[in-house]
Design an enzyme around this catalytic site. Structure first.
Site, PDB file in Angstrom:
ATOM      1  N   SER A 386      23.111  30.746  60.481  1.00 36.32           N
ATOM      2  CA  SER A 386      21.972  31.657  60.349  1.00 36.32           C
ATOM      3  C   SER A 386      22.053  32.432  59.036  1.00 36.32           C
ATOM      4  O   SER A 386      21.957  31.847  57.960  1.00 36.32           O
ATOM      5  CB  SER A 386      21.923  32.585  61.571  1.00 36.32           C
ATOM      6  OG  SER A 386      20.730  33.318  61.612  1.00 36.32           O
ATOM      7  N   ASP A 474      15.355  25.927  68.780  1.00 41.93           N
ATOM      8  CA  ASP A 474      15.699  27.168  68.090  1.00 41.93           C
ATOM      9  C   ASP A 474      14.445  28.027  67.984  1.00 41.93           C
ATOM     10  O   ASP A 474      13.478  27.662  67.293  1.00 41.93           O
ATOM     11  CB  ASP A 474      16.251  26.858  66.701  1.00 41.93           C
ATOM     12  CG  ASP A 474      16.886  28.077  66.052  1.00 41.93           C
ATOM     13  OD1 ASP A 474      16.473  29.207  66.370  1.00 41.93           O
ATOM     14  OD2 ASP A 474      17.805  27.895  65.219  1.00 41.93           O
ATOM     15  N   HIS A 512      19.445  28.908  69.214  1.00 40.14           N
ATOM     16  CA  HIS A 512      19.827  29.371  67.876  1.00 40.14           C
ATOM     17  C   HIS A 512      21.327  29.615  67.739  1.00 40.14           C
ATOM     18  O   HIS A 512      21.872  29.440  66.643  1.00 40.14           O
ATOM     19  CB  HIS A 512      19.064  30.658  67.552  1.00 40.14           C
ATOM     20  CG  HIS A 512      19.320  31.183  66.172  1.00 40.14           C
ATOM     21  ND1 HIS A 512      18.890  30.533  65.034  1.00 40.14           N
ATOM     22  CD2 HIS A 512      19.973  32.312  65.736  1.00 40.14           C
ATOM     23  CE1 HIS A 512      19.256  31.219  63.958  1.00 40.14           C
ATOM     24  NE2 HIS A 512      19.915  32.297  64.358  1.00 40.14           N
TER      25      HIS A 512
END
Length: 533
Positions: A386, A474, A512
């Site tokens: 991320s 996600d 995610h």
């Protein structure tokens, strides 16, 4: 005969009458059968609406009942609440053209022209004995009061929340019963005290919650509308929302004892700049666990040169190196035969300083040089997740451009193309995408806050092998950004086979944060390293 006290209860004063005012509906508009409280069904002569006589004779009345009814149950004792007829209220009078007819009817019946509800004149005393005149002597005879206990209890409809209905309930007092629809017709309605439900139906207590909700909605709208302007005026506020370093969960972690989370792990700190110290957990490969028992920190540093691959793990925003999915990643890769260095950037967890993009790059550059000085020929890999994907490509690009160093491999888990694109697609900003000036107030402010994280630009400069991992489900950063980043890197690379993209289907449920829970992850990385040698 009613006592003086009861008369006062049944005949409220003029001040109360003037304050409350008359009911707003005629007899024919009131509820309930004739002669019941709240129905206004009889005039002072007891004439029922629609020409149905009751308690007396006379023409039908189209006038209005004036004055409040007495409290139910006053004259009837302490039994259940009862209604009084209009003839017993003493304050009900007829208005309109029928009044004269009623007065004439009263005279014909011996009432002296007075309506029964107007009260009776005190009889004269005659004779020395002080006795009262009877009917034979021409005296007037007062009509006995009607006992409330002998009359039926009127049902007051729950569904009627009109002003007249609320006024009648307030005049009936505490003894009145509030009946929900269906009870009077034999249904299963429930009776309650008129005090609470009457207000909830349309009174003050029912109005206050609505007022509070309105105020809450207004405050939320003001907050919603003012936030983009606050962000534009104070870009540092936006940095807080992007980095979320103040949410250092789990809370209360003793970072000095990493073995409570991951087996055979040590904690240490590095100082990248004066006053900037950041914390790191070093997890050994599973093949070195037995050797590590009882060894000091220097032994762990020397173990980096044992030819096992080394992963520098760069986590996303929020949390710390003890967060659940990060601990699972560290444990999984350690079990797979990798050294794992899990870093908390400046401003996170027990690291000092304030978070910034340039500060992150400085810290990880320092860590990379520290590892390379101790790793010998071991492979060093940047693994970014991320937010960490932007940090890993920033460092890899800086190493190539400034030092001519090519990182052995870069793994990007749930990456974005750049911070501006990420801010435009994350769910948090969804409520502002239709807001006038969204691009200017929020997206352009990313640059003012010094947050770029240009993955799309960095991968065009880098020469390192790149593995992109993204899950189809996600919801934070859509897989389309990972696919777009792969296309950019693949088109810019001279060695197309070194750029790989692995999507994970929705059925896996990784979302995610949980690609790290995939038990095949160590094998995937090993296969990638073999293919790019």
């Amino acid at each position: 005969m009613l006592s003086t006290v009861n008369k006062r209860r049944l005949l409220p004063g003029k001040r109360r009458l003037r304050k409350l005012g008359p009911p707003s509906r005629s007899h024919e508009d009131e509820r309930g059968p004739a002669g019941q409280v709240g129905a206004g069904s009889t005039c002072a002569l007891g004439v029922a609406p629609r020409g149905r006589p009751r308690l007396g004779a006379g023409p039908p009345c189209s006038g209005r009942a004036i004055g409040p009814p007495a409290r139910a149950g006053v004259a009837g004792g302490s039994g259940p609440a009862r209604a009084l007829p209009a003839a017993a209220f003493g304050q009900l009078r007829c208005t309109g053209p029928e009044r004269k007819e009623h007065e004439a009817a009263g005279r014909a019946g011996g009432g002296g022209g007075r309506l029964p509800g107007q009260g009776q004149r005190r009889p004269r005393r005659t004779g020395r004995g002080g006795g009262r005149q009877g009917p034979a002597a021409g005296g007037r005879v007062s009509r006995p009061p009607v006992q409330a206990s002998a009359l039926p209890s009127p049902p007051v409809r729950f569904g009627d929340a009109s002003a007249a209905g609320r006024r009648e309930l307030s005049l009936l007092g505490r003894g009145a019963q509030w009946v929900e629809p269906g009870l009077a017709e034999g249904g299963s309605g429930r009776s309650r005290s008129a005090r609470g439900p009457a207000y909830l139906a349309g009174g003050l207590l029912g109005y206050l919650p609505n007022l509070k909700i309105k105020r809450l909605l207004v405050n939320l709208f003001i907050l919603y509308a003012s936030f983009p302007f606050m962000v534009r005026l104070f870009p540092s506020l936006l940095r807080k929302f992007v980095y979320l370093n103040f949410l250092s969960y789990p809370f209360g972690v003793d970072f000095q004892k990493p073995e409570l989370y991951v087996n055979h792990t040590t904690n240490f700190y590095l100082t990248s700049e004066p006053g900037i110290t950041f914390g790191i957990w070093h997890a050994l490969p599973d093949t070195r666990w037995k050797e590590a028992e009882g060894k000091d920190r220097s032994w762990h540093e020397e173990a980096l040169a044992d030819d096992n691959p080394i992963i520098i793990y760069l986590h996303g925003n929020g949390g710390n190196r003890a967060t659940g999915h990060r601990v699972r990643f560290t444990q999984s890769m350690s079990d797979g035969g990798f050294h794992v260095l899990a870093v908390d950037y400046r401003g996170y967890a027990d690291s000092t300083g304030q978070p910034s993009e340039t500060g992150f790059t400085t810290d990880i550059l320092y860590l990379y040089h520290w590892v390379k000085a101790r790793s010998g020929n071991s492979t060093v890999i940047f693994w970014g997740h991320s937010l960490g994907t932007g940090i890993s490509t920033n460092v890899a690009r800086a190493l190539k451009e400034k030092e001519g160093v090519i990182v052995d491999a870069v793994v990007l888990e749930a990456p974005y193309t750049n911070m501006r694109d990420a801010a435009a697609t994350i769910p948090v900003t969804k409520i502002y995408r239709k807001f006038p000036g969204f691009d200017y107030l929020i997206l352009d402010t990313m640059a003012l806050a010094g947050m770029y994280f240009r993955n799309d630009k960095n991968v065009q400069v880098m020469s390192s092998p790149i593995l992109i991992l993204h899950s189809e489900d996600d919801c934070m950063i859509p897989i389309s950004q990972g696919e777009k980043l792969y296309e950019i890197a693949h088109n810019a690379s001279q060695k197309k086979e070194t750029i790989q993209f692995i999507p994970f289907p929705t059925s896996k449920g990784f979302g995610h944060d949980h690609i790290s829970s995939n038990p095949e992850l160590p094998t995937i990385l090993k296969n990638f390293l073999q293919s790019v040698k």
